[in-house]
Design a protein around this motif. Structure first.
Motif, short mmCIF file in Angstrom:
data_model
loop_
_atom_site.label_atom_id
_atom_site.label_comp_id
_atom_site.label_asym_id
_atom_site.label_seq_id
_atom_site.Cartn_x
_atom_site.Cartn_y
_atom_site.Cartn_z
N ALA A 55 -38.49 -3.19 34.92
CA ALA A 55 -37.69 -2.11 34.32
C ALA A 55 -38.59 -1.03 33.70
CB ALA A 55 -36.76 -2.69 33.26
N GLN A 56 -39.80 -1.40 33.32
CA GLN A 56 -40.71 -0.41 32.74
C GLN A 56 -41.08 0.68 33.74
OE1 GLN A 56 -41.63 -0.26 29.45
NE2 GLN A 56 -40.10 -1.91 29.30
N PHE A 57 -41.02 0.37 35.03
CA PHE A 57 -41.33 1.37 36.04
C PHE A 57 -40.31 2.51 36.06
CE2 PHE A 57 -43.69 -2.21 38.10
CZ PHE A 57 -44.92 -1.58 38.16
N GLN A 58 -39.13 2.28 35.50
CA GLN A 58 -38.10 3.32 35.46
C GLN A 58 -38.17 4.14 34.17
OE1 GLN A 58 -36.65 3.51 38.36
NE2 GLN A 58 -37.85 1.67 38.82
N LYS A 59 -39.10 3.80 33.28
CA LYS A 59 -39.20 4.47 32.00
C LYS A 59 -40.48 5.28 31.84
CE LYS A 59 -36.59 0.72 29.81
NZ LYS A 59 -36.63 -0.37 28.79
N GLY A 60 -41.55 4.88 32.51
CA GLY A 60 -42.83 5.55 32.31
C GLY A 60 -43.52 5.88 33.62
N THR A 61 -44.49 6.77 33.54
CA THR A 61 -45.24 7.20 34.71
C THR A 61 -46.23 6.11 35.15
OG1 THR A 61 -46.86 8.24 33.26
CG2 THR A 61 -45.07 9.63 34.08
N TYR A 62 -46.63 6.18 36.40
CA TYR A 62 -47.64 5.26 36.93
C TYR A 62 -48.13 5.78 38.28
CZ TYR A 62 -43.73 3.62 39.82
OH TYR A 62 -42.66 3.56 40.69
N ARG A 63 -49.24 5.25 38.71
CA ARG A 63 -49.77 5.49 40.05
C ARG A 63 -49.76 4.18 40.81
NH1 ARG A 63 -51.94 10.51 40.39
NH2 ARG A 63 -52.42 11.55 38.39
N ALA A 150 -34.57 -1.83 43.86
CA ALA A 150 -34.01 -2.70 44.89
C ALA A 150 -34.71 -4.06 44.88
CB ALA A 150 -34.15 -2.05 46.26
N PHE A 151 -36.01 -4.05 44.66
CA PHE A 151 -36.74 -5.32 44.60
C PHE A 151 -36.26 -6.16 43.43
CE2 PHE A 151 -40.49 -7.60 42.81
CZ PHE A 151 -40.50 -8.63 43.74
N PRO A 172 -34.92 -10.29 51.00
CA PRO A 172 -35.17 -8.96 51.57
C PRO A 172 -33.93 -8.38 52.21
CG PRO A 172 -36.04 -10.67 53.01
CD PRO A 172 -35.58 -11.36 51.75
N PRO A 173 -33.87 -7.07 52.36
CA PRO A 173 -32.69 -6.44 52.96
C PRO A 173 -32.57 -6.80 54.43
CG PRO A 173 -34.43 -4.85 52.67
CD PRO A 173 -34.88 -6.09 51.96
N ALA A 174 -31.44 -6.45 55.01
CA ALA A 174 -31.19 -6.74 56.42
C ALA A 174 -32.17 -5.99 57.31
CB ALA A 174 -29.75 -6.35 56.77
N ALA A 175 -32.30 -6.44 58.54
CA ALA A 175 -33.21 -5.82 59.49
C ALA A 175 -32.92 -4.34 59.63
CB ALA A 175 -33.09 -6.51 60.85
N ILE A 179 -38.00 -1.51 53.21
CA ILE A 179 -38.29 -2.44 52.13
C ILE A 179 -39.59 -2.02 51.47
CG2 ILE A 179 -37.11 -4.36 53.25
CD1 ILE A 179 -39.86 -5.32 54.18
N LEU A 180 -39.97 -2.75 50.46
CA LEU A 180 -41.29 -2.54 49.89
C LEU A 180 -42.33 -2.86 50.97
CD1 LEU A 180 -40.98 -4.14 46.36
CD2 LEU A 180 -40.88 -1.74 46.97
N PRO A 181 -43.55 -2.32 50.86
CA PRO A 181 -44.07 -1.75 49.63
C PRO A 181 -43.65 -0.30 49.40
CG PRO A 181 -45.77 -1.69 51.30
CD PRO A 181 -44.57 -2.37 51.91
#
Length: 244
Positions: A55-63, A150-151, A172-175, A179-181
């Motif tokens: 959830a932190q990925f939706q609050k702060g910046t990152y590379r 989604a992950f 994982p999602p359907a064919a 998906i990630l990465p």
């Protein structure tokens, strides 16, 4: 990794059956039933910790950077940055070693998606609010460009396997679905529920890597995503008008 957990739980349950079937009193200490319950509680706590970190990925910046197996024996590398508060995201990728070899780049600002492939200097602009791209090399969702939401939704179970490592499985999602990465080109999967992962965190609880093990139509594939510069400023700007 996820097969090992199933085997351990099965062994624990067998122990419970054998002990409860005996007429002799159980030895002093925690009973096998309590051990199983403790394992379940520990797994639930580990999953809660993982979801909080995601959830932190939706609050702060990152590379981020990606290095992964791809279809037909190819490889894909990608890198970029994300500023969720400003709704800005960027990615560059390269596919090597096969018929789909090539490169591309995208910039997402709000619903405005700018893409270009190969050595082209001109960008293509699309408004995802009215027209979503169907190019499998540049699949991206405005509300979840990294794919990490989604992950998180797909995580099945999680176990703590070390001071800074969490292992588990996800559906994982359907064919045919990306998906990630991190929104990289899609892969076709044999079936759902057959994917494992290992997430590593730093001393601050930030996720610094996610390694995935997937069963695809082209065999098993390893996908490694690494993350850095959590909370540090990133600059993502739209292309110059002269390049559109």
């Amino acid at each position: 990794m996820y097969a090992r957990r199933s085997a351990l739980l099965a062994a624990a349950l067998v122990t419970v059956v054998l002990v409860t079937g005996c007429t002799d009193p159980a030895p002093l200490g925690r009973s096998p039933e309590i051990d199983v319950s403790s394992a379940v509680a520990a797994s639930a706590a580990a999953k809660k910790e993982l979801l909080a970190a995601l959830a932190q990925f939706q609050k702060g910046t990152y590379r981020y950077a990606v290095d992964a197996d791809y279809l037909d024996g190819q490889r894909i590398q990608a890198s970029g940055a994300h500023d969720p508060a400003a709704h800005r995201y960027t990615r560059r990728f390269t596919i090597t070693g096969g018929p789909q070899a090539g490169s591309g780049e995208l910039i997402l600002i709000g619903d405005d998606l700018y893409t270009r492939t190969g050595d082209r200097s001109r960008w293509v602009h699309e408004n995802l609010g009215v027209l979503a791209t169907d190019n499998p090399l540049l699949t991206v969702e405005a509300e979840d460009p990294s794919g990490l939401v989604a992950f998180a939704d797909a995580v099945d179970w999680t176990d703590r396997t070390g001071r800074n490592t969490l292992d588990g499985a996800f559906d994982p999602p359907a064919a045919g679905v990306a998906i990630l990465p991190l929104g990289a080109p899609s892969m076709s999967l044999f079936s759902r529920g057959n994917a494992g992962y290992t997430a590593t965190t730093d001393a601050q609880g930030h996720i610094v890597s996610i390694v995935m093990d997937l069963n695809t139509v082209d065999g098993r594939r390893k996908l490694t995503s690494t993350f850095s510069d959590h909370g540090k400023p990133v600059t993502i700007t739209k292309p110059k008008k002269a390049d559109l």
